[in-house]
Design an enzyme around this catalytic site. Sequence first.
Site, PDB file in Angstrom:
ATOM      1  N   GLU A   1       0.885  -1.198   0.019  1.00  0.00           N
ATOM      2  CA  GLU A   1      -0.042   0.081   0.022  1.00  0.00           C
ATOM      3  C   GLU A   1       0.904   1.243   0.031  1.00  0.00           C
ATOM      4  O   GLU A   1       1.898   1.136   0.619  1.00  0.00           O
ATOM      5  CB  GLU A   1      -0.862  -0.045   1.487  1.00  0.00           C
TER       6      GLU A   1
ATOM      7  N   GLU B   1     -13.760   5.468  -0.364  1.00  0.00           N
ATOM      8  CA  GLU B   1     -14.554   4.558   0.410  1.00  0.00           C
ATOM      9  C   GLU B   1     -15.409   5.281   1.460  1.00  0.00           C
ATOM     10  O   GLU B   1     -14.642   5.823   2.600  1.00  0.00           O
ATOM     11  CB  GLU B   1     -13.841   3.630   0.996  1.00  0.00           C
TER      12      GLU B   1
ATOM     13  N   LYS C   1     -15.276   4.360   5.637  1.00  0.00           N
ATOM     14  CA  LYS C   1     -14.050   4.405   6.596  1.00  0.00           C
ATOM     15  C   LYS C   1     -14.217   5.455   7.496  1.00  0.00           C
ATOM     16  O   LYS C   1     -14.683   6.582   7.163  1.00  0.00           O
ATOM     17  CB  LYS C   1     -12.737   4.583   5.488  1.00  0.00           C
TER      18      LYS C   1
ATOM     19  N   GLU D   1      -9.500   9.840   4.962  1.00  0.00           N
ATOM     20  CA  GLU D   1      -9.275   8.331   5.107  1.00  0.00           C
ATOM     21  C   GLU D   1     -10.398   8.005   4.215  1.00  0.00           C
ATOM     22  O   GLU D   1     -10.556   6.706   3.628  1.00  0.00           O
ATOM     23  CB  GLU D   1      -9.980   7.882   6.718  1.00  0.00           C
TER      24      GLU D   1
END
Length: 495
Positions: free
Chosen positions: A264, A318, A321, A327
């Site tokens: 990542e 997303e 999250k 985030e």
Amino acid sequence: MARWRAAAFAAFLFLLLAVHCRGGKTGICYGRNADDLPSPDKVARLVQQQSIKYVRIYDTNIDVIRAFANTSVELMVGVPNADLLAFSQYQSNVDTWLKNSVLPYYPATAITHITVGAEITESPVNVSALVVPAMRNVLAALKKAGLHKKITISSTHSLGILSRSFPPSAGAFNSSYAHFLKPMLEFLVENQAPFMVDLYPYYAYQNSPSNVSLNYALFSPQSQGVIDPNTGLVYTNMFDAQVDSIFFALMALNFKTLKIMITETGWPNKGAAKETGATPDNAQTYNTNLIRHVVNDSGTPAKPGEEIDVYIFSLFNENRKPGIESERNWGLFSPDQSAIYSLDWTGRGNVDIMTGGNITGSNGTWCVASTNVSETALQNALNWACGPGDVDCSAIQPSQPCYQPDTLISHASYAFNMYYQKKGATDVACSFGGAGVRTTKDPSYDACFYLDSEKIINTNSTPPPAPSASSPSLPGLCFTLLLPVLPIVIASGFL
């Protein structure tokens, strides 16, 4: 006999091409912590449209695995931390999981890696003692299925697994993790698996902008760089510094041969008011420079030219999250599949950070030696350029046109520019651990001519002769890599 020799020669050269031209891989993380994402089938089509070849998911969701069947996309799947207890206690649990979640879809879906646990040192529940037993049970299940040589097992970690990461040469693992770390590293070596780590220069910049410059975090050529006082190595970007801190930590435990894989990394496209660095432009700049860094096999100051595989986080924003605004905004795409910003996955394009425009070729730029680095750093960079960098340095030998002035900085400038131009005139190709700088002033003088992209095009414009029946055709992309080894082929009796 002549045909046999030609066939053997062609096979040998093909193997060399496979070794020298693979390059590092760049993939994408497909997180699904959202309630508005497109269906897996649509995601698989989007990935193919973007020419993305490697995808990481965090579980073994059947719908996702099935969607990537017959796509040629290589899939990294995961065993979540919540499953580690069951996987570590009973082999039958793992056998059943493999039978139901992997085997029915393999090899139509090209599953190449299984991550057992994710960033376990960051988990609110201490599951570290369960990881290695779970990994061993997964290996046993794969052996029963005859897949242990085709699917690699590892586990991912955050940079928090280190007790110290700066300077990179002082990188050291946290001693409190020794109980599981040493057995894990032994497992990885035994099974030729990589050490997987998630690296985020964004957080280092966001948490300490007074100590970490934005240019340094974004791979900017305007970064002044940081010198490791123990090694003298110059770091022009934080990503390399973080990778090398892991390398030195592994080396301190005598695991220096372990390959490091970045599972990542990335940059958020949006953040809260205080997260001024989280913008689409910065995200595009970071990821573009990252891809180019990987594709060019730039390596790191401690391991120049070392290929490294990287997965960018993340495919989508997303919305579920938790945490601060950034985030939820690491995606390349919005849930409606519209691009938040574009990326060149080939790594051949170049983003001009000063203008934000795409450029190809040098556009009147050259690479010369910096006057702000030590002679040792300059000499090391020159040695690398004329050695592993495969630069023709004959012009800076005695009696040749670029020998005078006989100074280290003049000779290094010539060699740096040769490498820079032949590698597409990207800013990464002029890094040399901080010893190279770009200039718009032509450094040519007297009979010493510095190439630029136009001169390279002109000198390479004559088409090669057509291959004869006894001369196998070679792909032009990597031909220059083969020239130094031809004498070895001849001496070995192929001709």
